[in-house]
Write a protein that holds these residues in place. Sequence first.
Motif, PDB file in Angstrom:
ATOM      1  N   ASP A 122       0.813  -1.220   0.000  1.00 36.68           N
ATOM      2  CA  ASP A 122       0.000   0.000   0.000  1.00 36.68           C
ATOM      3  C   ASP A 122       0.847   1.271   0.000  1.00 36.68           C
ATOM      4  O   ASP A 122       0.345   2.357  -0.306  1.00 36.68           O
ATOM      5  CB  ASP A 122      -0.938   0.021   1.209  1.00 36.68           C
ATOM      6  N   LYS A 123       2.124   1.146   0.395  1.00 38.11           N
ATOM      7  CA  LYS A 123       2.994   2.309   0.471  1.00 38.11           C
ATOM      8  C   LYS A 123       4.316   2.016  -0.229  1.00 38.11           C
ATOM      9  O   LYS A 123       4.659   0.858  -0.471  1.00 38.11           O
ATOM     10  CB  LYS A 123       3.245   2.713   1.929  1.00 38.11           C
ATOM     11  N   GLN A 124       5.061   3.070  -0.512  1.00 43.95           N
ATOM     12  CA  GLN A 124       6.352   2.931  -1.180  1.00 43.95           C
ATOM     13  C   GLN A 124       7.444   3.620  -0.374  1.00 43.95           C
ATOM     14  O   GLN A 124       7.196   4.639   0.283  1.00 43.95           O
ATOM     15  CB  GLN A 124       6.306   3.540  -2.580  1.00 43.95           C
ATOM     16  N   LEU A 125       8.631   3.058  -0.435  1.00 43.42           N
ATOM     17  CA  LEU A 125       9.791   3.722   0.153  1.00 43.42           C
ATOM     18  C   LEU A 125      10.240   4.855  -0.765  1.00 43.42           C
ATOM     19  O   LEU A 125      10.058   4.797  -1.976  1.00 43.42           O
ATOM     20  CB  LEU A 125      10.939   2.730   0.328  1.00 43.42           C
ATOM     21  N   SER A 126      10.863   5.866  -0.177  1.00 45.25           N
ATOM     22  CA  SER A 126      11.417   6.940  -1.001  1.00 45.25           C
ATOM     23  C   SER A 126      12.603   6.401  -1.803  1.00 45.25           C
ATOM     24  O   SER A 126      13.236   5.404  -1.433  1.00 45.25           O
ATOM     25  CB  SER A 126      11.887   8.097  -0.122  1.00 45.25           C
ATOM     26  N   LYS A 127      12.918   7.078  -2.894  1.00 44.81           N
ATOM     27  CA  LYS A 127      14.063   6.683  -3.709  1.00 44.81           C
ATOM     28  C   LYS A 127      15.350   6.747  -2.893  1.00 44.81           C
ATOM     29  O   LYS A 127      16.252   5.923  -3.067  1.00 44.81           O
ATOM     30  CB  LYS A 127      14.171   7.589  -4.936  1.00 44.81           C
ATOM     31  N   GLU A 128      15.421   7.721  -1.975  1.00 48.02           N
ATOM     32  CA  GLU A 128      16.615   7.872  -1.142  1.00 48.02           C
ATOM     33  C   GLU A 128      16.785   6.671  -0.205  1.00 48.02           C
ATOM     34  O   GLU A 128      17.905   6.183   0.000  1.00 48.02           O
ATOM     35  CB  GLU A 128      16.531   9.165  -0.341  1.00 48.02           C
ATOM     36  N   THR A 129      15.675   6.197   0.350  1.00 47.11           N
ATOM     37  CA  THR A 129      15.748   5.047   1.252  1.00 47.11           C
ATOM     38  C   THR A 129      16.121   3.783   0.493  1.00 47.11           C
ATOM     39  O   THR A 129      16.944   2.976   0.956  1.00 47.11           O
ATOM     40  CB  THR A 129      14.406   4.842   1.976  1.00 47.11           C
ATOM     41  N   VAL A 130      15.529   3.603  -0.679  1.00 50.33           N
ATOM     42  CA  VAL A 130      15.864   2.442  -1.507  1.00 50.33           C
ATOM     43  C   VAL A 130      17.353   2.461  -1.852  1.00 50.33           C
ATOM     44  O   VAL A 130      18.033   1.426  -1.765  1.00 50.33           O
ATOM     45  CB  VAL A 130      15.013   2.416  -2.790  1.00 50.33           C
ATOM     46  N   GLN A 131      17.870   3.619  -2.212  1.00 48.82           N
ATOM     47  CA  GLN A 131      19.290   3.714  -2.550  1.00 48.82           C
ATOM     48  C   GLN A 131      20.162   3.432  -1.349  1.00 48.82           C
ATOM     49  O   GLN A 131      21.212   2.776  -1.467  1.00 48.82           O
ATOM     50  CB  GLN A 131      19.608   5.106  -3.110  1.00 48.82           C
ATOM     51  N   ALA A 132      19.747   3.902  -0.174  1.00 48.55           N
ATOM     52  CA  ALA A 132      20.524   3.635   1.035  1.00 48.55           C
ATOM     53  C   ALA A 132      20.573   2.136   1.327  1.00 48.55           C
ATOM     54  O   ALA A 132      21.598   1.619   1.796  1.00 48.55           O
ATOM     55  CB  ALA A 132      19.917   4.384   2.220  1.00 48.55           C
ATOM     56  N   MET A 133      19.494   1.424   1.036  1.00 52.50           N
ATOM     57  CA  MET A 133      19.468  -0.030   1.245  1.00 52.50           C
ATOM     58  C   MET A 133      20.336  -0.740   0.220  1.00 52.50           C
ATOM     59  O   MET A 133      20.979  -1.746   0.523  1.00 52.50           O
ATOM     60  CB  MET A 133      18.023  -0.529   1.208  1.00 52.50           C
ATOM     61  N   ARG A 134      20.378  -0.209  -0.990  1.00 47.17           N
ATOM     62  CA  ARG A 134      21.305  -0.764  -1.979  1.00 47.17           C
ATOM     63  C   ARG A 134      22.757  -0.517  -1.541  1.00 47.17           C
ATOM     64  O   ARG A 134      23.629  -1.378  -1.690  1.00 47.17           O
ATOM     65  CB  ARG A 134      21.056  -0.132  -3.347  1.00 47.17           C
ATOM     66  N   ASP A 135      22.989   0.665  -1.024  1.00 53.06           N
ATOM     67  CA  ASP A 135      24.347   1.019  -0.592  1.00 53.06           C
ATOM     68  C   ASP A 135      24.807   0.142   0.576  1.00 53.06           C
ATOM     69  O   ASP A 135      26.004  -0.168   0.682  1.00 53.06           O
ATOM     70  CB  ASP A 135      24.408   2.488  -0.180  1.00 53.06           C
ATOM     71  N   LEU A 136      23.879  -0.247   1.440  1.00 51.77           N
ATOM     72  CA  LEU A 136      24.229  -1.132   2.558  1.00 51.77           C
ATOM     73  C   LEU A 136      24.786  -2.445   2.019  1.00 51.77           C
ATOM     74  O   LEU A 136      25.800  -2.955   2.509  1.00 51.77           O
ATOM     75  CB  LEU A 136      23.006  -1.385   3.430  1.00 51.77           C
ATOM     76  N   TRP A 137      24.133  -2.989   1.013  1.00 53.34           N
ATOM     77  CA  TRP A 137      24.620  -4.218   0.376  1.00 53.34           C
ATOM     78  C   TRP A 137      26.007  -4.007  -0.229  1.00 53.34           C
ATOM     79  O   TRP A 137      26.929  -4.794  -0.003  1.00 53.34           O
ATOM     80  CB  TRP A 137      23.633  -4.673  -0.692  1.00 53.34           C
ATOM     81  N   THR A 138      26.154  -2.928  -0.990  1.00 56.28           N
ATOM     82  CA  THR A 138      27.421  -2.663  -1.675  1.00 56.28           C
ATOM     83  C   THR A 138      28.568  -2.480  -0.686  1.00 56.28           C
ATOM     84  O   THR A 138      29.669  -2.998  -0.881  1.00 56.28           O
ATOM     85  CB  THR A 138      27.297  -1.404  -2.548  1.00 56.28           C
ATOM     86  N   ARG A 139      28.293  -1.778   0.370  1.00 57.27           N
ATOM     87  CA  ARG A 139      29.331  -1.421   1.344  1.00 57.27           C
ATOM     88  C   ARG A 139      29.671  -2.569   2.291  1.00 57.27           C
ATOM     89  O   ARG A 139      30.844  -2.793   2.629  1.00 57.27           O
ATOM     90  CB  ARG A 139      28.847  -0.205   2.150  1.00 57.27           C
ATOM     91  N   GLU A 140      28.669  -3.320   2.726  1.00 57.95           N
ATOM     92  CA  GLU A 140      28.861  -4.261   3.825  1.00 57.95           C
ATOM     93  C   GLU A 140      28.857  -5.739   3.415  1.00 57.95           C
ATOM     94  O   GLU A 140      29.391  -6.568   4.151  1.00 57.95           O
ATOM     95  CB  GLU A 140      27.754  -4.062   4.876  1.00 57.95           C
ATOM     96  N   ILE A 141      28.259  -6.054   2.266  1.00 61.29           N
ATOM     97  CA  ILE A 141      27.998  -7.469   1.993  1.00 61.29           C
ATOM     98  C   ILE A 141      28.538  -7.955   0.653  1.00 61.29           C
ATOM     99  O   ILE A 141      29.027  -9.086   0.550  1.00 61.29           O
ATOM    100  CB  ILE A 141      26.472  -7.749   2.049  1.00 61.29           C
ATOM    101  N   GLU A 142      28.476  -7.136  -0.368  1.00 58.63           N
ATOM    102  CA  GLU A 142      28.777  -7.600  -1.731  1.00 58.63           C
ATOM    103  C   GLU A 142      30.121  -8.305  -1.845  1.00 58.63           C
ATOM    104  O   GLU A 142      30.226  -9.375  -2.473  1.00 58.63           O
ATOM    105  CB  GLU A 142      28.720  -6.430  -2.708  1.00 58.63           C
ATOM    106  N   SER A 143      31.150  -7.751  -1.254  1.00 56.63           N
ATOM    107  CA  SER A 143      32.488  -8.346  -1.370  1.00 56.63           C
ATOM    108  C   SER A 143      32.727  -9.458  -0.347  1.00 56.63           C
ATOM    109  O   SER A 143      33.742 -10.157  -0.424  1.00 56.63           O
ATOM    110  CB  SER A 143      33.559  -7.262  -1.211  1.00 56.63           C
ATOM    111  N   ASP A 144      31.813  -9.605   0.592  1.00 61.24           N
ATOM    112  CA  ASP A 144      31.935 -10.646   1.623  1.00 61.24           C
ATOM    113  C   ASP A 144      30.539 -11.196   1.919  1.00 61.24           C
ATOM    114  O   ASP A 144      29.953 -10.929   2.964  1.00 61.24           O
ATOM    115  CB  ASP A 144      32.550 -10.038   2.884  1.00 61.24           C
TER     116      ASP A 144
END
Length: 216
Positions: free
Chosen positions: A190-212
Amino acid sequence: MFAPVLEGSFKRLQTDYVDILLLHNPPRELMDGNASAELYAELQKLKDEGKIREYGVSLDWRIELENVLDTTKSKAAEVFFNALYQECLPAFSKAQEQGMGLIVKVPLDSGWLSGRYRGNHKFDDVRSRWSPEILARRSDLVEKFAALIPEGTSMAHAALQFVLAQPQVSTVIPGAKTVEQALDNFAAADKQLSKETVQAMRDLWTREIESDPLPW
């Protein structure tokens, strides 16, 4: 190969066709339309006969999704994807370009993104295979994910909304043990996250998880 299984499904569902037939995490050679040409020829025949509307594969990795896209006529795939596991994401655009619908599985990361497991939770099921170090790391990542969620949004809703924010995703299939859980999952749309929040969640993956990556 598939006819007896389909006939059983038709009888149980009281229908003469199914919308999608998915090969569920088969060996990779069965995801390759060149190596398994007869298999995909049979699936295409069933589609041509109207017994299935589409066919595809349930898979976990980008290389698998790209292989299915490159070597088969599949128009559906069930992919493992969530805020803590975004390995398949780079192939989503190619799927969309080729008209493939994406069904996202494990959107709550086996419960980690449901909000139920915070702190030093101990498991007595299949998840007990994780070492204390892995559990501690997962717990830390859950807290970092929680810190990105807008006030008033539950963790489960945020996790589902992150998945649905990807424009290539057709639908998401979270698990539910009760009617109440199912209704709550539906409400996330029923609701959507802001583009900024979605990007921050993508960045969490890139920064903390992708390489490990987290072990499964």
